[in-house]
Motif scaffolding. Sequence first.
Motif, mmCIF file in Angstrom:
data_model
loop_
_atom_site.group_PDB
_atom_site.id
_atom_site.type_symbol
_atom_site.label_atom_id
_atom_site.label_comp_id
_atom_site.label_asym_id
_atom_site.label_seq_id
_atom_site.Cartn_x
_atom_site.Cartn_y
_atom_site.Cartn_z
ATOM 1 N N UNK A 1 0.826 -1.206 0.000
ATOM 2 C CA UNK A 1 0.000 0.000 0.000
ATOM 3 C C UNK A 1 0.862 1.258 0.000
ATOM 4 N N UNK A 2 1.914 1.252 0.809
ATOM 5 C CA UNK A 2 2.822 2.403 0.839
ATOM 6 C C UNK A 2 3.449 2.620 -0.523
ATOM 7 N N UNK A 3 3.866 1.521 -1.157
ATOM 8 C CA UNK A 3 4.476 1.633 -2.481
ATOM 9 C C UNK A 3 3.506 2.207 -3.491
ATOM 10 N N UNK A 4 2.265 1.740 -3.482
ATOM 11 C CA UNK A 4 1.273 2.235 -4.440
ATOM 12 C C UNK A 4 0.969 3.715 -4.206
ATOM 13 N N UNK A 5 0.786 4.100 -2.933
ATOM 14 C CA UNK A 5 0.491 5.501 -2.639
ATOM 15 C C UNK A 5 1.623 6.430 -3.043
ATOM 16 N N UNK A 6 2.868 6.014 -2.789
ATOM 17 C CA UNK A 6 4.010 6.855 -3.167
ATOM 18 C C UNK A 6 4.103 7.014 -4.673
ATOM 19 N N UNK A 7 3.793 5.948 -5.404
ATOM 20 C CA UNK A 7 3.810 6.043 -6.866
ATOM 21 C C UNK A 7 2.760 7.027 -7.348
ATOM 22 N N UNK A 8 1.561 6.929 -6.754
ATOM 23 C CA UNK A 8 0.479 7.826 -7.164
ATOM 24 C C UNK A 8 0.791 9.283 -6.820
ATOM 25 N N UNK A 9 1.307 9.507 -5.628
ATOM 26 C CA UNK A 9 1.510 10.873 -5.152
ATOM 27 C C UNK A 9 2.715 11.554 -5.765
ATOM 28 N N UNK A 10 3.748 10.803 -6.102
ATOM 29 C CA UNK A 10 4.981 11.409 -6.617
ATOM 30 C C UNK A 10 5.113 11.333 -8.124
ATOM 31 N N UNK A 11 4.174 10.699 -8.795
ATOM 32 C CA UNK A 11 4.281 10.554 -10.242
ATOM 33 C C UNK A 11 3.999 11.880 -10.930
ATOM 34 N N UNK A 12 4.719 12.176 -12.021
ATOM 35 C CA UNK A 12 4.505 13.399 -12.785
ATOM 36 C C UNK A 12 3.238 13.307 -13.639
#
Length: 304
Positions: free
Chosen positions: A280-291
């Motif tokens: 879940x942490x990995x998915x959220x970080x991808x969503x939040x930091x993606x350009x």
Amino acid sequence: MSELNKVPEVVGPEGGISTRNGVASVERAAFGLPGVPIFVLWLVLVAAAVWLLVAGQFLLGAGLGVLLFFAVIGFFIVQPNQAKVLTLFGRYVGTERRNGMYWTNPLTIRKNVSLRIRNFNSERLKVNDLSGNPIEIAAVIVWRVVDSARATFDVEDYAEFVAIQSETALRHLASQYPYDNYEESGMSLRGNADEVAEALGRELAARLRHAGVEVLEARLSHLAYSPEIAGAMLQRQQASAIIAARAQIVQGAVGMVQMALRELAEQNIVELDEERKAQMVSNLLVVLTSERGTQPIVNAGSLY
């Protein structure tokens, strides 16, 4: 200022300031009588000389006429924001700053000195900053003469002296600071404009006081990297900005992930093991930091 640029000063025998080159001049008030009453008296004496010539007293009338012709040379006018520096047989006798017409010793030589505020806009100088990077720098100096004796007798040409010393101080200042400070500590030419201008003003005041000049303001008017490295430095600035923005984004994303996990745990919405929490942490970080916008995948089956 370095020790080599300092000029030691002590009190001279006549109240002046003694330097390596001798005793500096000190301005003092000159002897001057109000011009209008003296001019009226001069006209009366001219009329008396004419009357003597008409009355046949040629010798007395001619002698008085010669004296009056010599006396008229002593009249002079001081314009607003100007001063008259008087010398008698090569000796400084004083300065007249009062506006108007005055009369003084006709044998004195009078020189105009402007007391008006002036601007000096330096040329664009190519120098190396503290880091050794070639930069272009220029400054605007606002100054005026406050001691007419020093400006006239202690330097050859005080306007040229201001120009040369201003450029020298600007070169010295540029070598004391980096153009930009990427470590967020210390001062830089671009990031501390007010502090740099204050330091430039202090150095100029120390250099120009020997010419009787006061520095009212000193500010940088141009600051840029030299053309040969401007492109590379622009890329460096862009990279620093991107890194700073990414760091702020990541910091915010981590805070949001922590808040999400805390809310799920406090409200007992779902229980996640360590593996699912990591996913879940990995998915959220991808969503939040993606350009770019992410495409969600809906899992309609079992959680596991």
